[in-house]
Design a protein around this motif. Structure first.
Motif, PDB file in Angstrom:
ATOM      1  N   ILE A   1      28.563  42.936 -71.636  1.00  0.00           N
ATOM      2  CA  ILE A   1      28.262  41.606 -71.133  1.00  0.00           C
ATOM      3  C   ILE A   1      27.900  41.729 -69.662  1.00  0.00           C
ATOM      4  CG2 ILE A   1      29.212  39.349 -70.601  1.00  0.00           C
ATOM      5  CD1 ILE A   1      30.885  39.533 -73.083  1.00  0.00           C
ATOM      6  N   LEU A   2      26.750  41.167 -69.307  1.00  0.00           N
ATOM      7  CA  LEU A   2      26.348  41.106 -67.906  1.00  0.00           C
ATOM      8  C   LEU A   2      26.625  39.702 -67.389  1.00  0.00           C
ATOM      9  CD1 LEU A   2      24.350  43.254 -69.366  1.00  0.00           C
ATOM     10  CD2 LEU A   2      23.239  43.177 -67.161  1.00  0.00           C
ATOM     11  N   SER A   3      26.917  39.604 -66.123  1.00  0.00           N
ATOM     12  CA  SER A   3      27.313  38.312 -65.568  1.00  0.00           C
ATOM     13  C   SER A   3      26.159  37.332 -65.439  1.00  0.00           C
ATOM     14  CB  SER A   3      27.954  38.498 -64.199  1.00  0.00           C
ATOM     15  OG  SER A   3      26.993  38.926 -63.254  1.00  0.00           O
ATOM     16  N   GLY A   4      24.945  37.805 -65.310  1.00  0.00           N
ATOM     17  CA  GLY A   4      23.859  36.892 -64.981  1.00  0.00           C
ATOM     18  C   GLY A   4      24.038  36.411 -63.549  1.00  0.00           C
ATOM     19  N   VAL A   5      23.089  35.662 -63.059  1.00  0.00           N
ATOM     20  CA  VAL A   5      23.160  35.165 -61.680  1.00  0.00           C
ATOM     21  C   VAL A   5      22.825  33.682 -61.690  1.00  0.00           C
ATOM     22  CG1 VAL A   5      22.259  35.403 -59.341  1.00  0.00           C
ATOM     23  CG2 VAL A   5      22.435  37.420 -60.803  1.00  0.00           C
ATOM     24  N   GLY A   6      23.752  32.887 -61.197  1.00  0.00           N
ATOM     25  CA  GLY A   6      23.517  31.452 -61.084  1.00  0.00           C
ATOM     26  C   GLY A   6      22.596  31.146 -59.915  1.00  0.00           C
ATOM     27  N   ASP A   7      22.434  29.888 -59.630  1.00  0.00           N
ATOM     28  CA  ASP A   7      21.563  29.451 -58.529  1.00  0.00           C
ATOM     29  C   ASP A   7      22.315  29.577 -57.209  1.00  0.00           C
ATOM     30  OD1 ASP A   7      19.884  28.260 -56.718  1.00  0.00           O
ATOM     31  OD2 ASP A   7      19.604  26.422 -57.892  1.00  0.00           O
ATOM     32  N   LEU A  14      23.962  26.828 -46.967  1.00  0.00           N
ATOM     33  CA  LEU A  14      22.548  27.199 -46.822  1.00  0.00           C
ATOM     34  C   LEU A  14      21.689  25.950 -46.623  1.00  0.00           C
ATOM     35  CD1 LEU A  14      22.186  29.861 -49.648  1.00  0.00           C
ATOM     36  CD2 LEU A  14      22.749  30.220 -47.229  1.00  0.00           C
ATOM     37  N   GLN A  15      20.731  26.065 -45.760  1.00  0.00           N
ATOM     38  CA  GLN A  15      19.788  24.983 -45.501  1.00  0.00           C
ATOM     39  C   GLN A  15      18.378  25.477 -45.828  1.00  0.00           C
ATOM     40  OE1 GLN A  15      20.858  21.903 -44.539  1.00  0.00           O
ATOM     41  NE2 GLN A  15      22.886  22.822 -44.793  1.00  0.00           N
ATOM     42  N   PRO A  16      17.476  24.545 -46.154  1.00  0.00           N
ATOM     43  CA  PRO A  16      16.078  24.953 -46.343  1.00  0.00           C
ATOM     44  C   PRO A  16      15.547  25.567 -45.047  1.00  0.00           C
ATOM     45  CG  PRO A  16      16.446  22.707 -47.120  1.00  0.00           C
ATOM     46  CD  PRO A  16      17.687  23.135 -46.399  1.00  0.00           C
ATOM     47  N   PRO A  17      14.702  26.536 -45.118  1.00  0.00           N
ATOM     48  CA  PRO A  17      14.068  27.130 -46.293  1.00  0.00           C
ATOM     49  C   PRO A  17      14.905  28.238 -46.937  1.00  0.00           C
ATOM     50  CG  PRO A  17      13.120  28.103 -44.344  1.00  0.00           C
ATOM     51  CD  PRO A  17      14.127  27.067 -43.872  1.00  0.00           C
ATOM     52  N   LEU A  18      16.023  28.649 -46.327  1.00  0.00           N
ATOM     53  CA  LEU A  18      16.837  29.715 -46.910  1.00  0.00           C
ATOM     54  C   LEU A  18      17.363  29.318 -48.285  1.00  0.00           C
ATOM     55  CD1 LEU A  18      18.065  32.494 -46.670  1.00  0.00           C
ATOM     56  CD2 LEU A  18      19.980  31.473 -45.401  1.00  0.00           C
ATOM     57  N   ARG A  19      17.743  28.062 -48.446  1.00  0.00           N
ATOM     58  CA  ARG A  19      18.239  27.586 -49.747  1.00  0.00           C
ATOM     59  C   ARG A  19      17.182  27.819 -50.830  1.00  0.00           C
ATOM     60  NH1 ARG A  19      20.993  21.931 -49.952  1.00  0.00           N
ATOM     61  NH2 ARG A  19      22.716  23.286 -49.444  1.00  0.00           N
ATOM     62  N   ASN A  20      15.948  27.458 -50.540  1.00  0.00           N
ATOM     63  CA  ASN A  20      14.858  27.627 -51.515  1.00  0.00           C
ATOM     64  C   ASN A  20      14.621  29.106 -51.818  1.00  0.00           C
ATOM     65  OD1 ASN A  20      14.758  24.914 -50.999  1.00  0.00           O
ATOM     66  ND2 ASN A  20      12.797  24.973 -49.955  1.00  0.00           N
ATOM     67  N   LEU A  21      14.655  29.923 -50.795  1.00  0.00           N
ATOM     68  CA  LEU A  21      14.464  31.360 -50.984  1.00  0.00           C
ATOM     69  C   LEU A  21      15.558  31.935 -51.864  1.00  0.00           C
ATOM     70  CD1 LEU A  21      13.060  34.067 -50.268  1.00  0.00           C
ATOM     71  CD2 LEU A  21      14.612  34.183 -48.309  1.00  0.00           C
ATOM     72  N   MET A  22      16.801  31.526 -51.639  1.00  0.00           N
ATOM     73  CA  MET A  22      17.914  32.058 -52.424  1.00  0.00           C
ATOM     74  C   MET A  22      17.862  31.572 -53.873  1.00  0.00           C
ATOM     75  SD  MET A  22      19.044  34.186 -50.421  1.00  0.00           S
ATOM     76  CE  MET A  22      20.347  34.794 -51.472  1.00  0.00           C
ATOM     77  N   THR A  23      17.369  30.370 -54.100  1.00  0.00           N
ATOM     78  CA  THR A  23      17.178  29.898 -55.470  1.00  0.00           C
ATOM     79  C   THR A  23      16.179  30.797 -56.188  1.00  0.00           C
ATOM     80  OG1 THR A  23      17.792  27.616 -55.040  1.00  0.00           O
ATOM     81  CG2 THR A  23      16.275  27.978 -56.869  1.00  0.00           C
ATOM     82  N   GLN A  24      15.065  31.095 -55.520  1.00  0.00           N
ATOM     83  CA  GLN A  24      14.046  31.958 -56.122  1.00  0.00           C
ATOM     84  C   GLN A  24      14.548  33.388 -56.311  1.00  0.00           C
ATOM     85  OE1 GLN A  24      10.736  31.607 -53.468  1.00  0.00           O
ATOM     86  NE2 GLN A  24      10.377  29.466 -53.966  1.00  0.00           N
ATOM     87  N   ARG A  25      15.221  33.902 -55.319  1.00  0.00           N
ATOM     88  CA  ARG A  25      15.703  35.280 -55.387  1.00  0.00           C
ATOM     89  C   ARG A  25      16.769  35.441 -56.469  1.00  0.00           C
ATOM     90  NH1 ARG A  25      15.844  38.592 -50.334  1.00  0.00           N
ATOM     91  NH2 ARG A  25      13.669  38.107 -50.625  1.00  0.00           N
ATOM     92  N   SER A  26      17.674  34.480 -56.556  1.00  0.00           N
ATOM     93  CA  SER A  26      18.715  34.591 -57.581  1.00  0.00           C
ATOM     94  C   SER A  26      18.112  34.471 -58.985  1.00  0.00           C
ATOM     95  CB  SER A  26      19.829  33.568 -57.353  1.00  0.00           C
ATOM     96  OG  SER A  26      19.351  32.245 -57.375  1.00  0.00           O
TER      97      SER A  26
END
Length: 93
Positions: A1-7, A14-26
């Protein structure tokens, strides 16, 4: 079982634009978990399918530093993991 990665973009600190980047990266890391799981016929905990609005609105899921999850957040992850794990135990009982 792998954990997967949530948002990861739901981290309150986190604030935009870092929040948006982390959503995409995760999301990218979660896709990698799924590719590996498919290759090895494993299962992935679907943390990504958890409603992100809960992580934005339920502040008790976060610790005081608003970066790490609280005990309630860990319990939510554990519950999600158990929902993936339990049917496998029943199958291989």
């Amino acid at each position: 079982i792998l954990s997967g990665v949530g948002d990861i973009g739901t981290i309150p600190r986190l604030q935009p634009p870092l929040r948006n980047l982390m959503t995409q990266r995760s999301a990218r890391f979660d896709r990698a978990h799924h590719r590996v799981a498919e290759r090895f016929r494993a299962h992935v905990v679907p943390h990504r399918k958890d409603d992100p609005t809960i992580w934005y609105t339920e502040r008790d899921l976060w610790s005081a530093d608003k970066f790490h999850v609280s005990a309630a957040g860990h319990q939510r992850w554990a519950d999600s993991t158990w929902r993936t794990f339990e049917p496998l135990l029943e199958q291989h009982g």
